[in-house]
Design an enzyme around this catalytic site. Structure first.
Site, PDB file in Angstrom:
ATOM      1  N   MET A  11      35.495 -48.557  29.875  1.00  0.00           N
ATOM      2  CA  MET A  11      35.576 -47.979  28.195  1.00  0.00           C
ATOM      3  C   MET A  11      35.430 -46.743  28.191  1.00  0.00           C
ATOM      4  O   MET A  11      34.483 -46.269  28.499  1.00  0.00           O
ATOM      5  CB  MET A  11      34.736 -49.235  27.542  1.00  0.00           C
ATOM      6  CG  MET A  11      35.103 -50.687  27.869  1.00  0.00           C
ATOM      7  SD  MET A  11      36.412 -51.401  26.813  1.00  0.00           S
ATOM      8  CE  MET A  11      35.972 -51.198  25.040  1.00  0.00           C
ATOM      9  N   LYS A  15      41.831 -43.913  28.265  1.00  0.00           N
ATOM     10  CA  LYS A  15      43.063 -44.611  28.739  1.00  0.00           C
ATOM     11  C   LYS A  15      44.155 -44.636  27.754  1.00  0.00           C
ATOM     12  O   LYS A  15      45.475 -44.278  28.175  1.00  0.00           O
ATOM     13  CB  LYS A  15      42.730 -45.934  29.144  1.00  0.00           C
ATOM     14  CG  LYS A  15      41.883 -45.938  30.472  1.00  0.00           C
ATOM     15  CD  LYS A  15      41.504 -47.597  30.710  1.00  0.00           C
ATOM     16  CE  LYS A  15      41.125 -48.447  29.742  1.00  0.00           C
ATOM     17  NZ  LYS A  15      39.679 -47.859  29.082  1.00  0.00           N
ATOM     18  N   ASP A  86      50.152 -50.349  27.941  1.00  0.00           N
ATOM     19  CA  ASP A  86      48.541 -50.102  27.765  1.00  0.00           C
ATOM     20  C   ASP A  86      48.020 -51.316  27.896  1.00  0.00           C
ATOM     21  O   ASP A  86      48.605 -52.648  27.355  1.00  0.00           O
ATOM     22  CB  ASP A  86      48.569 -49.266  26.575  1.00  0.00           C
ATOM     23  CG  ASP A  86      46.955 -48.828  26.121  1.00  0.00           C
ATOM     24  OD1 ASP A  86      46.246 -48.484  27.307  1.00  0.00           O
ATOM     25  OD2 ASP A  86      46.235 -49.125  25.207  1.00  0.00           O
ATOM     26  N   GLU A  87      46.682 -51.502  27.791  1.00  0.00           N
ATOM     27  CA  GLU A  87      45.890 -52.588  28.124  1.00  0.00           C
ATOM     28  C   GLU A  87      46.423 -53.533  29.079  1.00  0.00           C
ATOM     29  O   GLU A  87      46.649 -54.815  28.547  1.00  0.00           O
ATOM     30  CB  GLU A  87      45.691 -53.310  26.565  1.00  0.00           C
ATOM     31  CG  GLU A  87      45.014 -52.447  25.705  1.00  0.00           C
ATOM     32  CD  GLU A  87      43.603 -52.101  25.928  1.00  0.00           C
ATOM     33  OE1 GLU A  87      42.942 -52.595  26.857  1.00  0.00           O
ATOM     34  OE2 GLU A  87      43.227 -51.318  25.111  1.00  0.00           O
ATOM     35  N   GLN A  89      45.559 -54.983  31.827  1.00  0.00           N
ATOM     36  CA  GLN A  89      44.636 -56.133  32.454  1.00  0.00           C
ATOM     37  C   GLN A  89      44.838 -57.389  31.487  1.00  0.00           C
ATOM     38  O   GLN A  89      44.847 -58.163  32.291  1.00  0.00           O
ATOM     39  CB  GLN A  89      43.089 -55.706  31.992  1.00  0.00           C
ATOM     40  CG  GLN A  89      42.660 -55.937  30.582  1.00  0.00           C
ATOM     41  CD  GLN A  89      42.698 -54.461  29.852  1.00  0.00           C
ATOM     42  OE1 GLN A  89      43.311 -53.441  30.332  1.00  0.00           O
ATOM     43  NE2 GLN A  89      42.273 -54.310  28.758  1.00  0.00           N
ATOM     44  N   CYS A 144      28.442 -42.708  32.676  1.00  0.00           N
ATOM     45  CA  CYS A 144      27.137 -43.316  32.109  1.00  0.00           C
ATOM     46  C   CYS A 144      26.320 -42.321  31.204  1.00  0.00           C
ATOM     47  O   CYS A 144      26.380 -40.997  31.444  1.00  0.00           O
ATOM     48  CB  CYS A 144      26.470 -44.015  33.091  1.00  0.00           C
ATOM     49  SG  CYS A 144      24.813 -44.842  32.481  1.00  0.00           S
ATOM     50  N   CYS A 146      23.628 -41.849  31.813  1.00  0.00           N
ATOM     51  CA  CYS A 146      22.500 -41.162  32.674  1.00  0.00           C
ATOM     52  C   CYS A 146      23.048 -39.864  33.469  1.00  0.00           C
ATOM     53  O   CYS A 146      22.480 -39.204  34.241  1.00  0.00           O
ATOM     54  CB  CYS A 146      22.276 -42.180  33.811  1.00  0.00           C
ATOM     55  SG  CYS A 146      23.237 -42.821  34.895  1.00  0.00           S
ATOM     56  N   CYS A 181      27.005 -46.950  34.391  1.00  0.00           N
ATOM     57  CA  CYS A 181      26.985 -47.032  35.987  1.00  0.00           C
ATOM     58  C   CYS A 181      26.513 -48.457  36.303  1.00  0.00           C
ATOM     59  O   CYS A 181      25.821 -49.127  35.719  1.00  0.00           O
ATOM     60  CB  CYS A 181      26.175 -45.970  36.581  1.00  0.00           C
ATOM     61  SG  CYS A 181      24.409 -46.031  36.443  1.00  0.00           S
TER      62      CYS A 181
END
Length: 203
Positions: A11, A15, A86-87, A89, A144, A146, A181
């Site tokens: 996310m 994309k 797109d999308e 999945q 992420c 981090c 992550c």
């Protein structure tokens, strides 16, 4: 020779923006694009594809029972030069196979953008089939908080805690999901840590 492409990312990895930029690049060269998305993605309305950075375009909606190859043949889409999905999945495995047939039989490139895994780190059906039959698989990277590469689409509940159970399909953006992550995801679950979503961070 045409190819079936699967470009996936977590996310927030741009994309949809990349799908729309790809569409623009083709059209700038006077090539015709058939832009489609599964009907499961209804966040931006019935026939709009919109990225988080504000790019948008009209899109044709594909219901789960829809035969992509039949629609391609029946609606005169044979005149297009590329198909962008797109999308992806949310495609059914059968629809992925139909796109594969278009590539093979019509020598037409098909470029699919989407997530690889859900909030539990399990493959979506459409993504699984694309991993199996795509000619080219490319990761669109994001990070992420981090600083490490984000691979998990963490779902966060209304109280700010990571969700590990529930239905696979739950639409949302920065108000419900955050890319993390794997290490931060596991630690966040173990510590029952409140997660600050990007939409709630001060600007």
């Amino acid at each position: 020779m045409a190819k079936l492409y699967f470009k996936y990312g977590a996310m927030g990895s741009s994309k949809t923006a990349q799908a729309l930029i790809t569409k623009y690049n083709y059209e700038e060269n006077d090539l015709r694009v058939w832009l489609v998305k599964p009907s499961a993605d209804s966040r931006d309305g019935s026939d709009i594809l919109r990225s988080r950075i504000g790019l948008e375009a009209r899109v044709e909606i594909l219901p789960p029972e829809g035969d992509v190859y039949a629609l391609f043949r029946q609606t005169g889409r044979v005149a297009c030069d590329v198909i962008i999905v797109d999308e992806c999945q949310f495609l059914t495995p059968e629809q992925v196979d139909q796109l594969r047939t278009i590539v093979d039989e019509e020598n037409l490139p098909v470029i699919c953008f989407g997530l690889r895994t859900d909030f539990r780190c399990r493959l979506f059906e459409g993504s699984r089939r694309l991993m199996e039959v795509a000619d080219t698989i490319q990761e669109i990277k994001t990070i992420c908080d981090c600083g490490a590469k984000a691979t998990v689409n963490a779902r966060v509940d209304a109280d700010g805690y990571i969700v590990t159970q529930g239905q696979q399909l739950m639409l949302g953006g920065n108000d419900r999901y955050i890319a993390m992550c794997h290490k931060c995801w596991v630690r966040g679950i173990a510590a029952h840590k409140k997660i600050r979503l990007h939409s709630s961070q001060p600007k």
